[in-house]
Design a protein around this motif. Structure first.
Motif, PDB file in Angstrom:
ATOM      1  N   VAL A 181       0.985  -1.275  -0.090  1.00 11.12           N
ATOM      2  CA  VAL A 181       0.234   0.160  -0.033  1.00 11.12           C
ATOM      3  C   VAL A 181       1.027   1.379  -0.137  1.00 11.12           C
ATOM      4  O   VAL A 181       0.675   2.300  -0.663  1.00 11.12           O
ATOM      5  CB  VAL A 181      -0.879  -0.069   1.093  1.00 11.12           C
ATOM      6  CG1 VAL A 181      -1.696   1.529   1.401  1.00 11.12           C
ATOM      7  CG2 VAL A 181      -2.181  -1.155   1.153  1.00 11.12           C
ATOM      8  N   GLY A 182       1.799   1.270   0.669  1.00 12.37           N
ATOM      9  CA  GLY A 182       2.649   2.417   1.000  1.00 12.37           C
ATOM     10  C   GLY A 182       3.515   2.800  -0.434  1.00 12.37           C
ATOM     11  O   GLY A 182       3.480   3.941  -0.855  1.00 12.37           O
ATOM     12  N   VAL A 183       3.945   1.573  -0.781  1.00 12.37           N
ATOM     13  CA  VAL A 183       4.691   1.716  -2.488  1.00 12.37           C
ATOM     14  C   VAL A 183       3.758   2.148  -3.556  1.00 12.37           C
ATOM     15  O   VAL A 183       4.121   3.125  -4.282  1.00 12.37           O
ATOM     16  CB  VAL A 183       5.344   0.511  -2.682  1.00 12.37           C
ATOM     17  CG1 VAL A 183       5.754   0.393  -4.093  1.00 12.37           C
ATOM     18  CG2 VAL A 183       6.375   0.154  -1.977  1.00 12.37           C
ATOM     19  N   ALA A 184       2.478   1.769  -3.296  1.00 13.71           N
ATOM     20  CA  ALA A 184       1.432   2.190  -4.426  1.00 13.71           C
ATOM     21  C   ALA A 184       1.191   3.514  -4.145  1.00 13.71           C
ATOM     22  O   ALA A 184       0.989   4.265  -5.286  1.00 13.71           O
ATOM     23  CB  ALA A 184       0.021   1.264  -4.493  1.00 13.71           C
ATOM     24  N   VAL A 185       1.073   4.254  -2.970  1.00 10.74           N
ATOM     25  CA  VAL A 185       0.688   5.801  -2.938  1.00 10.74           C
ATOM     26  C   VAL A 185       1.889   6.362  -3.365  1.00 10.74           C
ATOM     27  O   VAL A 185       1.490   7.374  -3.864  1.00 10.74           O
ATOM     28  CB  VAL A 185       0.422   5.817  -1.447  1.00 10.74           C
ATOM     29  CG1 VAL A 185       0.178   7.401  -1.118  1.00 10.74           C
ATOM     30  CG2 VAL A 185      -0.968   5.363  -1.096  1.00 10.74           C
ATOM     31  N   VAL A 186       3.109   5.972  -3.130  1.00  7.03           N
ATOM     32  CA  VAL A 186       4.293   6.801  -3.445  1.00  7.03           C
ATOM     33  C   VAL A 186       4.427   6.885  -4.929  1.00  7.03           C
ATOM     34  O   VAL A 186       4.727   7.928  -5.714  1.00  7.03           O
ATOM     35  CB  VAL A 186       5.729   6.005  -2.933  1.00  7.03           C
ATOM     36  CG1 VAL A 186       6.967   6.986  -3.430  1.00  7.03           C
ATOM     37  CG2 VAL A 186       5.595   6.274  -1.374  1.00  7.03           C
ATOM     38  N   VAL A 187       4.047   5.756  -5.521  1.00  7.57           N
ATOM     39  CA  VAL A 187       4.000   5.515  -7.142  1.00  7.57           C
ATOM     40  C   VAL A 187       2.980   6.413  -7.697  1.00  7.57           C
ATOM     41  O   VAL A 187       3.437   7.298  -8.732  1.00  7.57           O
ATOM     42  CB  VAL A 187       4.005   4.003  -7.675  1.00  7.57           C
ATOM     43  CG1 VAL A 187       3.780   4.171  -9.032  1.00  7.57           C
ATOM     44  CG2 VAL A 187       5.338   3.447  -6.940  1.00  7.57           C
ATOM     45  N   PHE A 188       1.627   6.143  -7.053  1.00  8.98           N
ATOM     46  CA  PHE A 188       0.717   6.911  -7.856  1.00  8.98           C
ATOM     47  C   PHE A 188       0.015   8.145  -7.562  1.00  8.98           C
ATOM     48  O   PHE A 188      -0.619   8.760  -8.226  1.00  8.98           O
ATOM     49  CB  PHE A 188      -0.610   5.800  -8.200  1.00  8.98           C
ATOM     50  CG  PHE A 188      -0.303   4.419  -8.803  1.00  8.98           C
ATOM     51  CD1 PHE A 188       0.174   4.395 -10.199  1.00  8.98           C
ATOM     52  CD2 PHE A 188      -0.128   3.369  -7.833  1.00  8.98           C
ATOM     53  CE1 PHE A 188       0.477   3.331 -10.574  1.00  8.98           C
ATOM     54  CE2 PHE A 188       0.289   2.169  -8.518  1.00  8.98           C
ATOM     55  CZ  PHE A 188       0.542   2.141 -10.056  1.00  8.98           C
ATOM     56  N   SER A 189       0.344   8.431  -6.260  1.00  8.42           N
ATOM     57  CA  SER A 189       0.051   9.844  -5.799  1.00  8.42           C
ATOM     58  C   SER A 189       0.763  11.104  -6.528  1.00  8.42           C
ATOM     59  O   SER A 189       1.852  10.985  -6.846  1.00  8.42           O
ATOM     60  CB  SER A 189       0.327  10.064  -4.306  1.00  8.42           C
ATOM     61  OG  SER A 189      -0.041  11.281  -3.648  1.00  8.42           O
ATOM     62  N   SER A 190      -0.145  12.012  -6.818  1.00  6.30           N
ATOM     63  CA  SER A 190       0.443  13.175  -7.296  1.00  6.30           C
ATOM     64  C   SER A 190       0.881  14.332  -6.344  1.00  6.30           C
ATOM     65  O   SER A 190       1.382  15.328  -6.532  1.00  6.30           O
ATOM     66  CB  SER A 190      -0.633  13.903  -8.297  1.00  6.30           C
ATOM     67  OG  SER A 190      -1.816  14.218  -7.519  1.00  6.30           O
ATOM     68  N   SER A 191       0.744  14.044  -5.157  1.00  5.98           N
ATOM     69  CA  SER A 191       1.051  14.888  -4.116  1.00  5.98           C
ATOM     70  C   SER A 191       2.309  14.595  -3.512  1.00  5.98           C
ATOM     71  O   SER A 191       2.659  13.278  -2.852  1.00  5.98           O
ATOM     72  CB  SER A 191       0.050  14.874  -2.912  1.00  5.98           C
ATOM     73  OG  SER A 191       0.610  15.616  -1.924  1.00  5.98           O
TER      74      SER A 191
END
Length: 419
Positions: free
Chosen positions: A301-311
């Motif tokens: 979940v952490g990696v996914a947010v780092v990859v896909f978040s624009s913020s």
């Protein structure tokens, strides 16, 4: 309630020595990682070229890892740790010189020496940690690896502060080398002689399929150990990717400053440290399979947010999940390998060395290859590889369920007194 064995002064000193030097290794590794943007700028190389420089660490580390298990089985852990410490210090000094002179080949060579020392020392440290577990009758490896993570917090804080004031990288790493040398001297004197060494007359080498590399290959005939190796490969890849690329991922992928990139790595290191020091009660209550499965999913979940978040702010916060999730993977899988099953407990040193080799291969060799992929798809997109590996690991964590009655692996005991 089971009463744990009392810890005598010698064992306490032995355990403290392992904790101290793992702390020092963590400081040295994070000191390098936190200054990678500055080194990259000083060398004036692309992301792909920086990946080539990082392969010096990978090549040296794998050379050290591949020979460490056999050397421990032949000579015991203490001389292997001593040799590794010497290479670590030499490597830091060469890296410092290469960075100061802005010579890519010098940094590459220094990383190779540093990696060889780390590979030699850390496999031996896992075998020593498993031996302390056997002596005390309770888990030690999570806290041992927690000391490494604590060292990365200290190193990241130091690196962030020195980056902010533009302190020269060369002098920074040279000072760290002096600290590591001092810690190594005390550690080598406190570690007992003979831990992990096999007696050629005892027949253990024959049961393990021979000494050295042959023994390490023989243990892979155990299907459960193969699955454990795959789990540690994925979890170590997730940890190593952050160690190698997180500051640059935030700088290049999310547009932050170099100081903010170092701060993000520090948050990752704090999360790793917290997970490892707090993981013991979770392991006792839920068992290693459930804990590592949950850890892999949290990290994903952490990696996914780092990859896909624009913020950049949201991505930085998600690094905490990445660190917490990756924290217990390596030490828990090493403990599971040491436990073995049936007669396998007699080969604990070979099993620990084999799984540690798989883990360090992923930790050190895999992440630099992301630099080449990043040249084509970008560093953020390249991290999808980490996401896929974590998902795969979550599916096979059943291999970590204990198969023996003893909660801690039986590993070779020290063969002589402490000095």
């Amino acid at each position: 309630m089971k009463v744990m064995p009392a810890m005598d002064a010698r064992t306490r000193r032995w355990r403290a020595a392992l904790f101290l030097f793992m702390l020092a290794i963590g400081v040295s590794m994070a000191s390098w990682v936190a200054r990678t943007p500055a080194v990259r700028d000083a060398l004036d190389v692309s992301t792909g070229s920086m990946g080539l420089v990082l392969f010096g660490l990978s090549i040296g580390s794998m050379a050290g890892v591949l020979v460490s298990g056999g050397l421990v089985r032949k000579h015991g852990g203490r001389p292997v740790i001593a040799a590794g410490a010497g290479l670590l210090v030499a490597g830091l000094l060469v890296i410092a010189g290469g960075a100061a002179l802005e010579v890519s080949g010098g940094v590459f060579g220094g990383l190779a020496l540093f990696g060889a020392g780390m590979g030699l020392a850390e496999v031996a440290f896992n075998i020593e940690g498993a031996a302390v577990e056997r002596t005390l009758g309770r888990p030690v490896l999570p806290v041992l690896h927690g000391c490494f993570s604590l060292g990365t917090v200290v190193g990241a804080l130091l690196g962030m502060g020195l980056t902010a004031v533009r302190f020269p990288v060369g002098w920074h790493l040279a000072a760290v080398a002096v600290v590591v040398a001092a810690a190594a001297v005390w550690t080598v004197r406190a570690v007992p002689a003979g831990t992990g060494r096999e007696d050629a007359e005892s027949g253990d080498a024959e049961r393990a399929g021979g000494g050295g590399l042959r023994a390490q290959l023989a243990v892979w005939s155990d299907r459960r150990l193969v699955l454990i190796g795959l789990i540690v490969l994925a979890m170590a890849f997730a940890e190593g990717s952050a160690n190698d690329w997180l500051p640059l991922l935030m700088v290049d992928g999310h547009g932050t400053s170099a100081t903010a990139g170092s701060l993000t790595f520090m948050l990752f290191a704090v999360a790793m440290t917290t997970g490892r020091f707090a993981g013991g009660p979770l392991l006792v209550r839920h068992g290693p399979a459930a804990v590592v499965r949950a850890s892999a999913l949290v990290a994903a979940v952490g990696v996914a947010v780092v990859v896909f978040s624009s913020s950049a702010l949201v991505a930085g916060a998600a690094v905490v999940l990445w660190g917490l999730g990756a924290s217990l993977g390596f030490p828990v899988t090493v403990s599971a390998a040491a436990a073995g099953e049936g007669e396998g407990v007699r080969d604990a040193s070979a099993r620990v060395a084999a799984v540690s080799t798989a883990g360090y291969a992923a930790f050190l060799v895999g992440p630099p290859s992301l630099g080449f992929l990043a040249d084509h798809v970008g560093l953020r997109a390249a991290m999808i590889v980490v996401l896929v590996l974590l998902g795969g690991a979550a599916l096979i964590t059943g291999a970590l369920r204990r198969r023996t009655a003893s909660p801690v692996a039986e590993v070779p005991s020290p063969q002589s007194d402490l000095v």
